[in-house]
Design a protein around this motif. Structure first.
Motif, PDB file in Angstrom:
ATOM      1  N   ALA A 291       1.729  41.200   1.333  1.00 36.41           N
ATOM      2  CA  ALA A 291       1.311  41.315   2.734  1.00 36.41           C
ATOM      3  C   ALA A 291       2.524  41.280   3.664  1.00 36.41           C
ATOM      4  CB  ALA A 291       0.332  40.196   3.079  1.00 36.41           C
ATOM      5  N   LYS A 292       3.487  40.422   3.357  1.00 36.01           N
ATOM      6  CA  LYS A 292       4.695  40.329   4.191  1.00 36.01           C
ATOM      7  C   LYS A 292       5.468  41.634   4.164  1.00 36.01           C
ATOM      8  CE  LYS A 292       8.874  37.470   4.783  1.00 36.01           C
ATOM      9  NZ  LYS A 292       9.884  38.534   4.708  1.00 36.01           N
ATOM     10  N   ARG A 293       5.648  42.190   2.984  1.00 35.74           N
ATOM     11  CA  ARG A 293       6.409  43.437   2.890  1.00 35.74           C
ATOM     12  C   ARG A 293       5.655  44.619   3.499  1.00 35.74           C
ATOM     13  NH1 ARG A 293      11.512  42.038   2.856  1.00 35.74           N
ATOM     14  NH2 ARG A 293      12.402  41.547   0.797  1.00 35.74           N
ATOM     15  N   TRP A 297       7.653  46.750   5.976  1.00 29.00           N
ATOM     16  CA  TRP A 297       8.070  48.066   5.497  1.00 29.00           C
ATOM     17  C   TRP A 297       7.057  49.175   5.769  1.00 29.00           C
ATOM     18  CZ3 TRP A 297       9.696  46.082  -0.045  1.00 29.00           C
ATOM     19  CH2 TRP A 297      10.864  45.312   0.073  1.00 29.00           C
ATOM     20  N   GLY A 298       5.877  48.803   6.190  1.00 27.45           N
ATOM     21  CA  GLY A 298       4.842  49.807   6.415  1.00 27.45           C
ATOM     22  C   GLY A 298       4.011  50.028   5.168  1.00 27.45           C
ATOM     23  N   PRO A 299       2.828  50.636   5.324  1.00 30.11           N
ATOM     24  CA  PRO A 299       1.915  50.823   4.191  1.00 30.11           C
ATOM     25  C   PRO A 299       2.512  51.724   3.121  1.00 30.11           C
ATOM     26  CG  PRO A 299       1.186  52.089   6.108  1.00 30.11           C
ATOM     27  CD  PRO A 299       2.290  51.201   6.573  1.00 30.11           C
ATOM     28  N   GLY A 300       2.336  51.317   1.883  1.00 30.90           N
ATOM     29  CA  GLY A 300       2.729  52.165   0.765  1.00 30.90           C
ATOM     30  C   GLY A 300       4.089  51.869   0.164  1.00 30.90           C
ATOM     31  N   ARG A 305       7.586  50.620  -4.635  1.00 23.28           N
ATOM     32  CA  ARG A 305       8.657  49.887  -5.313  1.00 23.28           C
ATOM     33  C   ARG A 305       8.128  49.128  -6.532  1.00 23.28           C
ATOM     34  NH1 ARG A 305      13.040  47.645  -0.868  1.00 23.28           N
ATOM     35  NH2 ARG A 305      12.833  49.358   0.645  1.00 23.28           N
ATOM     36  N   ILE A 306       6.938  48.541  -6.394  1.00 25.72           N
ATOM     37  CA  ILE A 306       6.335  47.857  -7.540  1.00 25.72           C
ATOM     38  C   ILE A 306       6.075  48.852  -8.663  1.00 25.72           C
ATOM     39  CG2 ILE A 306       4.245  46.693  -8.367  1.00 25.72           C
ATOM     40  CD1 ILE A 306       4.095  45.315  -5.619  1.00 25.72           C
TER      41      ILE A 306
END
Length: 354
Positions: A291-293, A297-300, A305-306
């Motif tokens: 949620a923080k990222r 960083w914005g959606p997606g 990255r995961i």
């Protein structure tokens, strides 16, 4: 419909249960499971079922009995939801059961969210299902075994970097033979310019396995905690073993800058009442870092990255992991028992095929 119930107080006790399949209501769809993985992650779900809320995802209607969540692939076999046609195959979070009824909401990108009322207040990452198309069984198995675990591994490494690793000169990974633990070690080792050391803690039985992966600078057994250098440290605990944690806290004292609790694979040695020296352990909750990222960083982007991180390690999984496929839901209790009892082989990954 058959399902595996787990005693919520004695999580090693399971029973096969049969209930009538519910008639679909408008807007609902029935998903029939094709396969799912069983890992130490599922033991953590059961052990922390009340504390974190994992028992809430799939209510059983039976007092004291819960459904342990699993990751796997299911097919839509019946649908009264216009947006979700029959035949769609979805990867995601399921009960240890033959099927599940969801209330799907489909995004413009095709992702499916179960918006049934009792799941709306639960972490969104667990309510989302991803269409997988015509993947092979082998692809499904690797994804179900490793993606949830390696996603957590990557998020821990990202969280550590996000916090400048609390200034630590060494990161100590407890239960380094667990797939989440070894994933973390490997993601940390990708930083070839790192100034910190990676120390893996494991049992004597699994020491050679962890050493063979080559991701740790040092591998020690739980009775060698006194050999850990007195350097500023972060401890990332996958096991929840209170005795190990107390010994490590006492040994490092003020040198322990942060103690993160991730899993409870050693659930029978978990005791939050044990007094610890130094810093107070803090629970790491992967959905919070997601949620923080997403906000930053914005959606997606964090999902991308995961996904890339998962693929990097999944491609080499065949060099250290043997996938064991077991046919039939009735095979699940025995595999789950080895995981809960800590007797499973870390070089194996288990899949139940229905």
């Amino acid at each position: 419909m058959h399902r595996i119930l787990v005693d919520q107080q004695k999580i090693t006790q399971t029973q096969m249960d049969e209930v009538p399949s519910a008639e679909l209501q408008p807007g609902e769809a029935r998903l029939t499971l094709e396969s799912f993985a069983l890992t130490a992650n599922n033991v953590t779900y059961a052990a922390s079922g009340f504390a974190i809320g994992y028992w809430k995802f799939f209510p059983t209607g039976v007092a004291g009995q819960g459904l342990v969540p699993v990751w796997g692939v299911a097919k839509v076999t019946e649908s009264r939801a216009d947006e979700l046609p029959e035949g769609t195959r979805l990867y995601g979070f399921y009960p240890m059961s033959e099927s599940i009824v969801i209330t799907p909401q489909v995004s413009s990108r095709g992702n499916v969210t179960d918006i049934v009322e009792h799941r709306r207040e639960l972490p969104a990452v667990y309510n989302s299902y991803v269409p997988v198309g015509d993947t092979t069984p082998e692809q499904d198995h690797i994804r179900a075994i490793l993606q949830p675990l390696l996603a957590t591994s990557y998020l821990i490494s990202d969280w550590l970097a996000d916090n400048d690793r609390f200034g630590a000169e060494q990161i100590i990974v407890g239960s380094a033979s667990s797939k989440t633990g070894l994933g973390l070690c490997k993601y940390l080792a990708e930083d070839t310019d790192r100034s910190y050391k990676i120390v893996g803690l494991t049992s004597e039985r699994n020491r050679s396995f962890v050493e063979g992966l080559g991701a740790c600078d040092t591998v020690l057994t739980y009775d060698q905690i006194a050999d850990i250098p007195a350097l500023s440290s972060v401890y990332v605990d996958m096991s929840g073993n209170a005795q190990v944690k107390a010994a490590l806290h006492a040994h490092l004292g003020a040198d322990l800058k942060h103690s993160a609790a991730v899993g409870i694979s050693h659930w029978d040695a978990f005791n939050p009442a044990v007094e610890l020296e130094g810093v107070k352990p803090e629970f790491f909750f992967a959905p919070a870092q997601i949620a923080k990222r997403r906000d930053e960083w914005g959606p997606g982007e964090i999902d991308r990255r995961i996904g890339e991180a998962f693929m990097r390690l999944a491609e080499e999984a065949a060099t250290w992991m043997e996938v064991k496929v077991h046919d039939g839901l009735d095979k699940a209790p025995a595999i789950y028992a080895t995981l809960a009892e800590g007797t499973s082989n870390p070089a194996e990954g288990h899949v139940i095929r229905l």
